[in-house]
Design an enzyme around this catalytic site. Structure first.
Site, short mmCIF file in Angstrom:
data_model
loop_
_atom_site.label_atom_id
_atom_site.label_comp_id
_atom_site.label_asym_id
_atom_site.label_seq_id
_atom_site.Cartn_x
_atom_site.Cartn_y
_atom_site.Cartn_z
N GLY A 93 0.84 -1.18 0.00
CA GLY A 93 0.00 0.00 0.00
C GLY A 93 0.88 1.23 0.00
CD GLU A 94 2.03 6.54 0.54
OE1 GLU A 94 3.17 6.72 0.10
OE2 GLU A 94 1.69 6.82 1.71
CB SER A 95 5.06 2.86 3.33
OG SER A 95 5.78 3.90 2.71
CB CYS B 296 4.99 -3.67 -1.39
SG CYS B 296 5.36 -2.20 -2.39
NE ARG C 144 7.68 6.06 1.59
CZ ARG C 144 7.07 6.78 0.65
NH1 ARG C 144 7.78 7.32 -0.31
NH2 ARG C 144 5.77 6.95 0.67
CB ILE D 131 2.90 -1.59 -7.46
CG1 ILE D 131 2.29 -2.67 -8.37
CG2 ILE D 131 2.13 -0.28 -7.60
CD1 ILE D 131 0.87 -3.03 -8.01
CG HIS E 267 2.23 -5.92 -4.47
ND1 HIS E 267 1.44 -5.39 -3.48
CD2 HIS E 267 3.08 -4.93 -4.83
CE1 HIS E 267 1.78 -4.13 -3.26
NE2 HIS E 267 2.79 -3.83 -4.07
CD GLU F 219 -0.17 -8.40 -2.16
OE1 GLU F 219 -0.06 -7.15 -2.09
OE2 GLU F 219 0.80 -9.16 -2.07
#
Length: 251
Positions: free
Chosen positions: A46-48, A78, A108, A142, A202, A204
């Site tokens: 996601g967006e860390s 991720c 990052r 991503i 990812h 998943e």
């Protein structure tokens, strides 16, 4: 068996769906007390920065750190990898809070921005040895991080060649990477340290569930070790049945 999935933001639904495909229930985790109901946790992509702010808002960081320190199996994908790292560079102004526990340094946004996302075939000998299947895994990257350095106790599970556009050329990258920016450089994208698993890509988001099966084997091994340790302890009845010995007569 039930596996917790941190459900603050990102691809937690995809992890829950993947767990269902391998016959395991995924439990959404949003509050510290919910961690008490699970013995393993997946931290999704996601967006860390956003995930960190939400985790801080819900006061999750102390509970997450305790969860890791207790030796519970945790897998970060991720953004989850960034969360687990002891050190992260290339962060936004002000940085972000980390859970830590994984002895590595992560960049990052090593592989660039959202538009530089890509897919690549990754050699995964450890996964093949444990789960079978084809010799490679289709990794979905991503806005992905890259693992720059690992400690001696960290097992490297996968590496790929860094594309020429990666953040290895940025000022925040280590000198060793800057020196090799013009040549092909292998970058670590999956590691394991004890009960911690981390992937920069990812799994998943693919139909290949081997990484999820691999993590579940880690969970089962941890449960078996805990059961064995408990069985070696003397039972309460046995302890109570032992009469104290006295060297002197009791008057």
């Amino acid at each position: 068996m039930a596996v917790g999935v941190l459900a603050l933001q990102g691809s937690f639904n995809e992890h829950i769906a993947a767990l269902k495909r391998v016959g395991v229930k995924g439990v959404e985790i949003r509050k510290p007390e919910q961690l008490q109901s699970v013995t393993a946790l997946i931290i999704p992509g996601g967006e860390s920065t956003t995930m960190a702010k939400l985790a801080e808002y819900h006061n999750l960081f102390p509970a997450l750190r305790d969860f890791v320190k207790m030796g519970n199996p945790v897998w970060g994908t991720c953004a989850g990898l960034i969360f687990l790292a002891d050190k992260a560079i290339g962060q936004k102004l002000g940085g972000q809070e980390l859970i830590g526990g994984l002895n590595c340094t992560v960049h990052r946004n090593f592989f660039g921005s959202q538009i530089q996302s890509f897919e690549a075939e990754i050699s995964v000998p450890e996964i093949v040895a444990k789960e079978g299947g084809p010799p490679s895994f289709r990794g979905v990257f991503i806005r992905a991080p890259g693992i720059l350095e690992v400690g001696p106790e960290v097992q490297v599970l996968a590496e790929i060649s860094a594309p020429s556009h990666t953040s290895a050329k940025s000022d925040s990258a280590p000198e060793s990477l800057e020196e090799n920016a013009g040549s092909e450089k292998k970058v670590i994208v999956a590691v394991k340290q004890g009960n911690l698993l981390a992937t920069a890509f990812h799994p998943e988001l693919t139909a290949d569930t081997r990484w999820h099966s691999y993590f579940l084997k880690m969970v089962n091994e941890t449960s078996q070790e805990a059961s064995t340790s408990t069985s070696l302890l003397p039972s309460e009845d046995l302890i109570l049945s032992k009469k104290p010995k006295y060297d002197l007569p009791i008057i």
